[in-house]
Design an enzyme around this catalytic site. Sequence first.
Site, PDB file in Angstrom:
ATOM      1  N   ARG A   1      77.099  45.556 104.395  1.00 54.07           N
ATOM      2  CA  ARG A   1      78.329  44.830 104.117  1.00 54.07           C
ATOM      3  C   ARG A   1      79.509  45.266 104.984  1.00 54.07           C
ATOM      4  O   ARG A   1      80.290  44.426 105.424  1.00 54.07           O
ATOM      5  CB  ARG A   1      78.692  45.034 102.646  1.00 54.07           C
ATOM      6  CG  ARG A   1      77.679  44.394 101.766  1.00 54.07           C
ATOM      7  CD  ARG A   1      77.918  44.645 100.318  1.00 54.07           C
ATOM      8  NE  ARG A   1      76.955  43.837  99.568  1.00 54.07           N
ATOM      9  CZ  ARG A   1      76.936  43.718  98.264  1.00 54.07           C
ATOM     10  NH1 ARG A   1      77.808  44.368  97.529  1.00 54.07           N
ATOM     11  NH2 ARG A   1      76.045  42.963  97.681  1.00 54.07           N
TER      12      ARG A   1
ATOM     13  N   HIS B   1      83.568  42.740 100.745  1.00 54.68           N
ATOM     14  CA  HIS B   1      82.321  41.978 100.780  1.00 54.68           C
ATOM     15  C   HIS B   1      82.409  40.883 101.834  1.00 54.68           C
ATOM     16  O   HIS B   1      83.383  40.140 101.882  1.00 54.68           O
ATOM     17  CB  HIS B   1      82.073  41.366  99.403  1.00 54.68           C
ATOM     18  CG  HIS B   1      80.660  40.949  99.207  1.00 54.68           C
ATOM     19  ND1 HIS B   1      80.127  39.874  99.871  1.00 54.68           N
ATOM     20  CD2 HIS B   1      79.673  41.460  98.452  1.00 54.68           C
ATOM     21  CE1 HIS B   1      78.864  39.749  99.513  1.00 54.68           C
ATOM     22  NE2 HIS B   1      78.558  40.699  98.659  1.00 54.68           N
TER      23      HIS B   1
ATOM     24  N   GLY C   1      80.261  46.012  79.834  1.00 55.80           N
ATOM     25  CA  GLY C   1      79.500  45.453  80.951  1.00 55.80           C
ATOM     26  C   GLY C   1      78.104  46.040  81.005  1.00 55.80           C
ATOM     27  O   GLY C   1      77.570  46.505  79.995  1.00 55.80           O
TER      28      GLY C   1
ATOM     29  N   SER D   1      76.862  34.882  97.047  1.00 57.50           N
ATOM     30  CA  SER D   1      75.894  35.974  97.069  1.00 57.50           C
ATOM     31  C   SER D   1      75.462  36.334  98.479  1.00 57.50           C
ATOM     32  O   SER D   1      75.226  35.491  99.332  1.00 57.50           O
ATOM     33  CB  SER D   1      74.651  35.584  96.283  1.00 57.50           C
ATOM     34  OG  SER D   1      73.618  36.500  96.580  1.00 57.50           O
TER      35      SER D   1
ATOM     36  N   ALA E   1      77.058  48.803  82.294  1.00 58.00           N
ATOM     37  CA  ALA E   1      77.035  50.220  81.940  1.00 58.00           C
ATOM     38  C   ALA E   1      77.368  50.413  80.458  1.00 58.00           C
ATOM     39  O   ALA E   1      76.604  51.037  79.711  1.00 58.00           O
ATOM     40  CB  ALA E   1      77.997  51.000  82.820  1.00 58.00           C
ATOM     41  N   GLY E   2      78.495  49.868  80.018  1.00 57.79           N
ATOM     42  CA  GLY E   2      78.930  50.063  78.634  1.00 57.79           C
ATOM     43  C   GLY E   2      77.996  49.406  77.634  1.00 57.79           C
ATOM     44  O   GLY E   2      77.652  49.988  76.602  1.00 57.79           O
TER      45      GLY E   2
ATOM     46  N   ARG F   1      78.800  50.436  99.533  1.00 55.58           N
ATOM     47  CA  ARG F   1      77.745  50.124  98.580  1.00 55.58           C
ATOM     48  C   ARG F   1      76.806  49.097  99.186  1.00 55.58           C
ATOM     49  O   ARG F   1      77.237  48.074  99.684  1.00 55.58           O
ATOM     50  CB  ARG F   1      78.337  49.576  97.291  1.00 55.58           C
ATOM     51  CG  ARG F   1      77.325  49.381  96.208  1.00 55.58           C
ATOM     52  CD  ARG F   1      77.988  49.030  94.910  1.00 55.58           C
ATOM     53  NE  ARG F   1      78.475  47.666  94.904  1.00 55.58           N
ATOM     54  CZ  ARG F   1      77.705  46.591  94.907  1.00 55.58           C
ATOM     55  NH1 ARG F   1      76.392  46.702  94.931  1.00 55.58           N
ATOM     56  NH2 ARG F   1      78.232  45.386  94.879  1.00 55.58           N
TER      57      ARG F   1
ATOM     58  N   GLY G   1      84.530  49.267  77.131  1.00 57.48           N
ATOM     59  CA  GLY G   1      83.900  48.337  78.070  1.00 57.48           C
ATOM     60  C   GLY G   1      82.495  47.969  77.634  1.00 57.48           C
ATOM     61  O   GLY G   1      81.786  48.775  77.022  1.00 57.48           O
TER      62      GLY G   1
END
Lengths: 650, 250
Positions: free
Chosen positions: A345, A281, A57, A299, A59-60, A450, A55
């Site tokens: 959310r 969401h 993204g 958003s 993180a990766g 989250r 990955g």
Amino acid sequence: MAADDTTNGFYRTGEPIADAKAPAGAIEERWTTRKFEAKQVNPANKRKKKIIIIGTGLAGGSAGATLGEAGYHVQQFCFQDSPRRAHSIAAQGGINAAKNYRNDGDSVYRLFYETVKGGDFRSRESNVYRLADISRQIIDQCVAQGVPFAREYGGLLDNRSFGGTQVSRTFYARGQTGQQLLLGAYQALMRQVDAGNVELFPRHEMLDLIMEDGRARGVVVRNLIDGEVKHYTADAVVLASGGYGNVYFLSTNAMGSNVTASWRAHRHGALFANPCYTQIHPTCIPVSGDHQSKLTLMSESLRNDGRVWVPKKAGDTRRPYDIPEDERDYYLERIYPSFGNLVPRDIASRAAKNVCDEGRGVGPGGLGVYLDFADAIARLGRDKVEAKYGNLFEMYERITGENPYDTPMRIYPAVHYTMGGLWVDYDLESTIPGLFVIGEANFSDHGANRLGASALMQGLADGYFVLPNTINDYIARNSLPPVAETAVSEAEERVRTRIERLLSIDGDRSVDSFHRELGHIMWEYCGMERTEEGLRKALDLIPALREEFWTRVKVTGKGEELNQQLEKAGRVADFFELAELMVIDALHRAESCGGHFRAESQDEDGEAKRDDDNFGYVAAWEWAGEGAQPVLHKEALNFEYVKPTQRSYK
Amino acid sequence: MKLTLRVWRQSGPQDKGGMVEYKLDDVSPDASFLEMLDVLNEKLIASGEEPVAFDHDCREGICGMCSLVINGTPHGPERATTTCQLHMRKFKDGEVIDVEPWRAKAFPVVKDLVVDRSAFDRMIQAGGYITAPTGTAPEAHSTPVPKPDADRAFEAAECIGCGACVAACPNGSAALFLGAKVTHLGLMPQGQPERWDRVVSMLDTHDEEGFGGCTNTGECTVACPKGIPLDVIGRLNHDYLKATAGGKKR
């Protein structure tokens, strides 16, 4: 009644997880202590050590760039044609950091406190504190890379507030913050590719893990261009492969986002934690028809200036501006006066569902609520609104054919982010030694829910700052001999057998038709609101559909070529197994928590009722074999700093 | 809606390829162009034919993975819109629609409508970054950036790397893509130290990858789904000249 009694027959309970490896001591000192205690790898030796990352993204990409820079030999894989296309790129709103640039009383401790609370007390204090602390460094790092964050006229960074918070701590780049942060990480990664430290394998998909002596020692991948099945061995494997929201078929995830890398690791012994924690969401564009392949998020920052409302009267089909002010229900402002439209959310999503269930929803099918900018346009002027949200308004108009400057947007909740994922300890290591999991792929620091602008923060914290410190320790402490030929050939054989099986069924139903049907079951019974009855029903439906999949699916083409149907089929096959575990997890957790609302567990106002006494733990599931009951391991959560209280946004 | 599609089919890089005609009866005007292709593919699978391979991922107009030349225009008829955000309501009932892959020497066809755009990654590898190792970066507020510069840098940084600019260019030039990156990084104070090396190295790689030269026809900005303006190419040329003829490059 104990949870186990109600779900008897679906799972077994195993040993609790005793230790998540966070150092003891004051919470402010734990990460410093851990870093100091970590064994280092001599720079000359790093060149000889190989790390595989799946990955690219936030993180990766950030992990690859940092580990490459540190001198490791990194091999990095992604299924897209370029690392720059990872789905982090679609994150719109922003990234939180406790910089207190606004002098509004923000601090690391406040960000920590709000994140633990916002996660409904289902995250680890040690991890969340570290995340809040590192948040400040992330902004510095990204600014140094040239990420074009929004600026004030004085040249300093601008901030805004986001759902679930009352301070302005969100850094943003118009509505494309994820794109800009990802490009920053991608460019840093490309620099390491050029330097020869990172070897890049785009259009490759991980299909299995190579295991030896109980350790993760490599991966088997399929080259998506020519179908070649290949193996790569390494000293450690990092999964940064994102979330699994596509189990619902309709979600805001990219079409290729899948669970395969995580699921294959799970089948080798990596525990899968809190799989049922899916974030719904609140601000997505509603579904328009059967052709629909995905949902688009608007958003959450729109809730800063947009006001959410529905008609007071059920079945009111007048056009929005024909409905006078006193016949509108600004329900978030009414029910939650102190947070208003900025409630977290889960609260906003449930409230939208409730008003639609009462028959007050707007738009086709009555599954929508208005997000209205008329007041903001009157107050700020159209130009200011356009400067803040212009690209989001354009996107909305393109998809719906309606102009949101003239008529309110319609929004409805949709599956967005998964807080569940592979269980990791404080070092981000899974229960398979040598297998590290970062970003959305791990069960994360988010708890049951989250908060806005915290996913980008976690992805970059894991990739730039946490993993590069902890992985050294693993590599330094373990002598890792070359991998035996048999471990490799066994893993490759598993992959080939599975591909051949999928291709040989030659049934009469497309992969997508199965995926849609599975998604429908999941949304209906394991979505925003869950009941024991519905979950039990899902546990009848899913295995039956899975069986049908393995006898009736039609996968066209061959294995040795670019074959997008084969790619999808493998992913959907894994979604079936995950879906069942998600439902079992949801069934056993007979409490309402975060986005997970159990109808049986609510208070007299219809608000979610958490049950800390019985469920104050992480549920980490062990794979026990095909057809066998999964084993539940509980990691107790202790709150020393933020005392669990009922969340109230009223 | 009823549609006639003429789709480029090519089994692999060595295959000659050609247009194949398909008819669709029941297309929803609310479907996106890619969802319309999903419907076509479901129909092909049901009749035992191989579905059309095409690139796509986020379907939100931001990942840059979708491509397709539609009726001769990259990303189709609507300005500033990616193929995944193009909706069928923009077409007429009964219309005949041509669907082809990006066409450029530097983007070889892999299969059907899928092309290889990895040359873009290699151009970024050649210098499309700021050298900032992970560690203790300076405090973010220690480097103010004038708002107009930050805004212009952001506008250039919006490039999604889809390659429509190349597909639209009669010369197959990637000057807009390159100009966007050079402009983004060149407008930030952080990007100054490597500014002159960056432009030379990236442009050299551009030429080596087989992209053509820019002759300012401007087709690229017309096709660009993000509206990257032509003046980024002006900046690219300016920086390149200053770096080479002006002796800035180390």
